[in-house]
Design a protein around this motif. Structure first.
Motif, mmCIF file in Angstrom:
data_model
loop_
_atom_site.group_PDB
_atom_site.id
_atom_site.type_symbol
_atom_site.label_atom_id
_atom_site.label_comp_id
_atom_site.label_asym_id
_atom_site.label_seq_id
_atom_site.Cartn_x
_atom_site.Cartn_y
_atom_site.Cartn_z
ATOM 1 N N GLN A 1 -4.058 46.222 -19.476
ATOM 2 C CA GLN A 1 -3.508 44.915 -19.155
ATOM 3 C C GLN A 1 -4.424 44.182 -18.200
ATOM 4 N N VAL A 2 -4.032 42.938 -17.901
ATOM 5 C CA VAL A 2 -4.844 42.073 -17.057
ATOM 6 C C VAL A 2 -3.992 41.530 -15.918
ATOM 7 N N GLN A 3 -4.558 41.489 -14.736
ATOM 8 C CA GLN A 3 -3.882 40.909 -13.581
ATOM 9 C C GLN A 3 -4.707 39.732 -13.060
ATOM 10 N N LEU A 4 -4.026 38.649 -12.727
ATOM 11 C CA LEU A 4 -4.656 37.494 -12.100
ATOM 12 C C LEU A 4 -4.039 37.325 -10.723
ATOM 13 N N VAL A 5 -4.870 37.222 -9.718
ATOM 14 C CA VAL A 5 -4.383 37.075 -8.351
ATOM 15 C C VAL A 5 -4.988 35.824 -7.740
ATOM 16 N N GLU A 6 -4.112 34.868 -7.390
ATOM 17 C CA GLU A 6 -4.558 33.620 -6.768
ATOM 18 C C GLU A 6 -4.514 33.750 -5.242
ATOM 19 N N SER A 7 -5.323 32.959 -4.595
ATOM 20 C CA SER A 7 -5.309 32.868 -3.139
ATOM 21 C C SER A 7 -5.833 31.500 -2.730
ATOM 22 N N GLY A 8 -5.594 31.157 -1.461
ATOM 23 C CA GLY A 8 -6.154 29.924 -0.926
ATOM 24 C C GLY A 8 -5.169 28.795 -0.726
ATOM 25 N N GLY A 9 -3.939 28.987 -1.164
ATOM 26 C CA GLY A 9 -2.947 27.938 -0.960
ATOM 27 C C GLY A 9 -2.539 27.832 0.500
ATOM 28 N N GLY A 10 -1.754 26.803 0.798
ATOM 29 C CA GLY A 10 -1.283 26.627 2.165
ATOM 30 C C GLY A 10 -0.782 25.225 2.413
ATOM 31 N N LEU A 11 -0.612 24.912 3.688
ATOM 32 C CA LEU A 11 -0.150 23.600 4.125
ATOM 33 C C LEU A 11 -1.343 22.805 4.647
ATOM 34 N N ALA A 35 -8.066 28.309 -16.464
ATOM 35 C CA ALA A 35 -7.461 27.021 -16.120
ATOM 36 C C ALA A 35 -6.575 27.147 -14.890
ATOM 37 N N TRP A 36 -6.336 25.997 -14.281
ATOM 38 C CA TRP A 36 -5.352 25.862 -13.216
ATOM 39 C C TRP A 36 -4.251 24.919 -13.693
ATOM 40 N N TYR A 37 -3.018 25.351 -13.478
ATOM 41 C CA TYR A 37 -1.835 24.541 -13.734
ATOM 42 C C TYR A 37 -1.091 24.388 -12.417
ATOM 43 N N ARG A 38 -0.192 23.426 -12.369
ATOM 44 C CA ARG A 38 0.664 23.306 -11.198
ATOM 45 C C ARG A 38 2.059 22.896 -11.635
ATOM 46 N N GLN A 39 3.012 23.244 -10.785
ATOM 47 C CA GLN A 39 4.397 22.885 -11.051
ATOM 48 C C GLN A 39 5.034 22.400 -9.763
ATOM 49 N N CYS A 95 -2.947 30.141 -12.007
ATOM 50 C CA CYS A 95 -4.181 30.414 -12.731
ATOM 51 C C CYS A 95 -3.822 30.976 -14.114
ATOM 52 N N LYS A 96 -4.567 30.565 -15.108
ATOM 53 C CA LYS A 96 -4.369 31.063 -16.480
ATOM 54 C C LYS A 96 -5.718 31.453 -17.059
ATOM 55 N N ALA A 97 -5.729 32.552 -17.792
ATOM 56 C CA ALA A 97 -6.970 33.001 -18.414
ATOM 57 C C ALA A 97 -6.704 33.455 -19.842
ATOM 58 N N ASP A 98 -7.588 33.054 -20.748
ATOM 59 C CA ASP A 98 -7.561 33.520 -22.136
ATOM 60 C C ASP A 98 -8.547 34.678 -22.238
ATOM 61 N N VAL A 99 -8.008 35.870 -22.374
ATOM 62 C CA VAL A 99 -8.789 37.095 -22.214
ATOM 63 C C VAL A 99 -8.837 37.875 -23.519
ATOM 64 N N LEU A 100 -9.958 38.523 -23.756
ATOM 65 C CA LEU A 100 -10.033 39.572 -24.774
ATOM 66 C C LEU A 100 -9.952 40.902 -24.033
ATOM 67 N N VAL A 101 -8.985 41.725 -24.403
ATOM 68 C CA VAL A 101 -8.783 43.002 -23.704
ATOM 69 C C VAL A 101 -9.221 44.169 -24.578
ATOM 70 N N PHE A 102 -9.711 45.193 -23.891
ATOM 71 C CA PHE A 102 -10.080 46.419 -24.608
ATOM 72 C C PHE A 102 -8.822 47.086 -25.169
ATOM 73 N N THR A 103 -8.964 47.566 -26.389
ATOM 74 C CA THR A 103 -7.930 48.413 -26.973
ATOM 75 C C THR A 103 -8.644 49.591 -27.639
ATOM 76 N N SER A 104 -7.879 50.447 -28.305
ATOM 77 C CA SER A 104 -8.493 51.566 -29.008
ATOM 78 C C SER A 104 -9.243 51.095 -30.250
ATOM 79 N N MET A 105 -8.943 49.876 -30.675
ATOM 80 C CA MET A 105 -9.611 49.300 -31.834
ATOM 81 C C MET A 105 -10.474 48.121 -31.346
ATOM 82 N N ILE A 106 -10.439 46.999 -32.046
ATOM 83 C CA ILE A 106 -11.239 45.849 -31.625
ATOM 84 C C ILE A 106 -10.523 45.130 -30.468
#
Length: 123
Positions: A1-11, A35-39, A95-106
């Motif tokens: 799996q993939v983890q994305l960790v953002e930092s740097g926000g604040g007031l 990409a960066w999105y906001r809500q 943060c959003k990422a379009d990732v290709l992940v390793f599997t046992s196949m392609i």
């Protein structure tokens, strides 16, 4: 799996700056678009900026000329430099990422999201 960790926000005050970072880790074969999105409270999540693996960028009209997206492919990291911040920039930034992940196949495509970082701009 993939983890994305953002930092740097604040007031920050009106007109100030912040730099957001997002690091991707896990079973990553390659990362395509990032990409960066906001809500904002009570609003739908919206695209702020995105960047291809080759460095082509796209921005929401509301942030053009104030925000800059960049990435370091060697570090699987995307950044968002935010200048001239306004109260309407307040929200949770994801943060959003379009990732290709390793599997046992392609490698398989996977869309990953970070947990979000709060940005608050006071007037």
């Amino acid at each position: 799996q993939v983890q994305l960790v953002e930092s740097g926000g604040g007031l920050v005050q009106f007109g100030g700056s912040l730099r957001l970072s997002c690091v991707a880790s896990g079973s990553i074969f390659s990362i395509n678009d990032m990409a960066w999105y906001r809500q904002a409270p009570g609003k739908q999540r919206e695209l702020v900026a995105d960047i291809t693996s080759g460095g082509s960028t796209n921005y929401a009209d509301s942030v053009k000329g104030r925000f800059t997206i960049s990435r370091n492919n060697a570090k699987n990291t995307v950044y968002l430099q935010m200048n001239s911040l306004k109260p309407e920039d307040t929200g949770v930034y994801y943060c959003k990422a379009d990732v290709l992940v390793f599997t046992s196949m392609i490698p398989q495509p996977l869309v990953s999201w970070g947990q979000g970082t709060q940005v608050t701009v006071s007037s």
